[in-house]
Design a protein around this motif. Structure first.
Motif, PDB file in Angstrom:
ATOM      1  N   LYS A 225      10.205  13.781  32.620  1.00 41.24           N
ATOM      2  CA  LYS A 225       9.158  13.296  31.736  1.00 41.24           C
ATOM      3  C   LYS A 225       8.550  11.995  32.231  1.00 41.24           C
ATOM      4  N   HIS A 226       9.377  10.961  32.370  1.00 40.83           N
ATOM      5  CA  HIS A 226       8.775   9.653  32.646  1.00 40.83           C
ATOM      6  C   HIS A 226       8.482   9.425  34.123  1.00 40.83           C
ATOM      7  N   CYS A 227       9.140  10.162  35.011  1.00 36.39           N
ATOM      8  CA  CYS A 227       8.861  10.005  36.440  1.00 36.39           C
ATOM      9  C   CYS A 227       7.985  11.126  37.009  1.00 36.39           C
ATOM     10  N   GLY A 228       7.717  12.154  36.233  1.00 33.53           N
ATOM     11  CA  GLY A 228       6.812  13.206  36.683  1.00 33.53           C
ATOM     12  C   GLY A 228       7.363  14.074  37.793  1.00 33.53           C
ATOM     13  N   VAL A 229       8.690  14.357  37.767  1.00 31.66           N
ATOM     14  CA  VAL A 229       9.307  15.151  38.840  1.00 31.66           C
ATOM     15  C   VAL A 229      10.159  16.291  38.270  1.00 31.66           C
ATOM     16  N   PRO A 230       9.589  17.165  37.445  1.00 27.61           N
ATOM     17  CA  PRO A 230      10.406  18.244  36.849  1.00 27.61           C
ATOM     18  C   PRO A 230      11.036  19.164  37.886  1.00 27.61           C
ATOM     19  N   GLY A 231      10.381  19.327  39.037  1.00 29.18           N
ATOM     20  CA  GLY A 231      10.910  20.214  40.065  1.00 29.18           C
ATOM     21  C   GLY A 231      12.169  19.687  40.730  1.00 29.18           C
ATOM     22  N   LEU A 232      12.420  18.381  40.637  1.00 34.70           N
ATOM     23  CA  LEU A 232      13.619  17.809  41.241  1.00 34.70           C
ATOM     24  C   LEU A 232      14.852  17.979  40.365  1.00 34.70           C
ATOM     25  N   ARG A 233      14.651  18.322  39.094  1.00 27.85           N
ATOM     26  CA  ARG A 233      15.762  18.485  38.158  1.00 27.85           C
ATOM     27  C   ARG A 233      16.643  17.243  38.152  1.00 27.85           C
ATOM     28  N   LEU A 234      16.095  16.163  37.653  1.00 26.17           N
ATOM     29  CA  LEU A 234      16.827  14.909  37.556  1.00 26.17           C
ATOM     30  C   LEU A 234      16.891  14.439  36.111  1.00 26.17           C
ATOM     31  N   GLY A 235      18.070  14.047  35.699  1.00 28.76           N
ATOM     32  CA  GLY A 235      18.275  13.440  34.394  1.00 28.76           C
ATOM     33  C   GLY A 235      19.486  12.542  34.485  1.00 28.76           C
TER      34      GLY A 235
END
Length: 374
Positions: A225-235
């Motif tokens: 959401k806040h970094c704009g990288v949904p494809g990286l799957r980071l949380g």
């Protein structure tokens, strides 16, 4: 309006409680013909320079194993967040961490609804969810004092709060949240999702800095959401509770963070100012979109402290029908919220995609409201 309708694979909407991927719905050839307002993410970050650097190193990154214990990446993230790195746990998207927390640490949990569906779907059993129904007459706003009383009356051991709320966009003040935390120190766990908090204000009203004071608090965030990288799957999640830390870490698979995601985390410190510039730009875009939405007759627009806005259709059309018409006739994809427990069939959610793109949505909604209200 388009001269020809876009063909939609409608069957995909029956297969998930989330929004189906746009490429699956319309096909790869039509991707550039559709604007995705379901996409709740920062469109201005990573920067072009970051993406170019990643592309130049892609071959070597892909050929390398990620760290089995990504300590440096974790410390880099902790530094930009301003928290103790020992509190921080990286996940393959926030959903990996939500799943582990709910499967291993929670037997029952209070959940205000409507909410993000994963918090209900990933529990050990259906009766583990104790649903606190938000009142539509009060715009689905969560009153933390009422919530705390209800939790104690029903002797529930854990509680979920999403701040800002999803899908409502409701933002609760830091002082409200602290009062709730102090009142509920007897709970086993308070699970706080802050995935959208960076879009709440120029000064981020996070509780990450309070972790040492609340041993039962776990903060969860999705970097999609806040970094704009949904494809990286980071949380990531963060807690000062050592038992929680141990349980979560033991449940995580080794190499749960891929090498591209790890490389991205290592770039956060040097691009921190660019990141904050990008999120402030998003905040400005959302304010502009909100002002224009409230001017359209036939829609009720809920206040938001996030980068998305919840909207109720008041001229009789169901959300699913409005969603399909926007897709087919205008090439605009919005979130139909009908499948969110606690909402009716007349709510959509839209996320700003920048002022230039947002005007297409405004024009289409104005046209549809005028046509169906006549």
């Amino acid at each position: 309006m388009r001269t020809a309708k876009i063909k939609i694979n409608k069957a995909l909407f029956e297969e998930t409680s989330h929004s189906p991927a746009l490429v699956d719905i319309v096909g790869e050839k039509m991707l550039d013909q559709v604007i995705d307002y379901c996409f709740i993410a920062n469109p201005y970050y990573p920067t072009d320079e970051m993406m170019e650097q990643l592309q130049s190193k892609l071959v070597s990154i892909i050929k390398a194993y990620p760290s089995s214990n990504p300590r440096l990446a974790r410390e880099m993230l902790a530094d930009v967040l301003g928290i103790n790195s020992q509190y921080l746990i990286l996940g393959n998207g926030a959903t990996e961490l939500i799943t582990i927390i709910e499967r291993y640490l929670i037997d029952q949990i209070a959940i205000p609804i409507p909410t993000f569906s994963e918090y209900i779907e990933k529990l050990k059993s259906s009766d583990a969810a104790k649903l606190f129904h938000l009142n539509p007459e009060k715009d689905y706003q969560l009153n933390l004092e009422e919530y705390a009383s209800w939790i104690d009356q029903n002797q529930i051991e854990s509680a979920l709060i999403i701040n800002p709320g999803n899908p409502t966009g409701q933002l609760m003040r830091v002082d409200e949240m602290k009062r709730f935390l102090k009142k509920m120190t007897h709970l086993k766990m308070i699970l706080l999702d802050e995935s959208f908090i960076d879009f709440a204000n120029e000064q981020v009203p996070t509780l990450l800095g309070e972790l040492a004071d609340y041993n039962n608090l776990i903060v969860v965030r999705s970097m999609s959401k806040h970094c704009g990288v949904p494809g990286l799957r980071l949380g990531y999640c963060a807690t000062s509770n050592k038992m929680f830390q141990t349980e979560i870490k033991e449940a995580l698979p080794v190499w749960n963070i891929n090498s591209i995601a790890e490389y991205f985390l290592l770039q956060l410190q040097r691009t921190n100012q660019e990141y904050h510039n990008s999120r402030i730009r998003v905040i400005d875009d959302v304010k502009d979109l909100y002002r224009k939405l409230v001017e359209i007759p036939g829609f009720k627009v809920y206040p938001t402290g996030s980068n998305f806005i919840l909207v109720k259709i008041e001229f009789g059309m169901k959300a699913v029908d409005l969603q399909m018409q926007l897709l087919e006739n205008y090439g605009l994809y919005v979130r139909d919220c009908s499948n969110k427990i606690g909402l009716d069939q007349y709510h959509i959610r839209v996320s700003s995609q920048g002022k230039e793109n947002d005007r297409f949505l405004i024009d289409a909604l104005q046209s549809m409201a005028k046509t169906h209200s006549a």
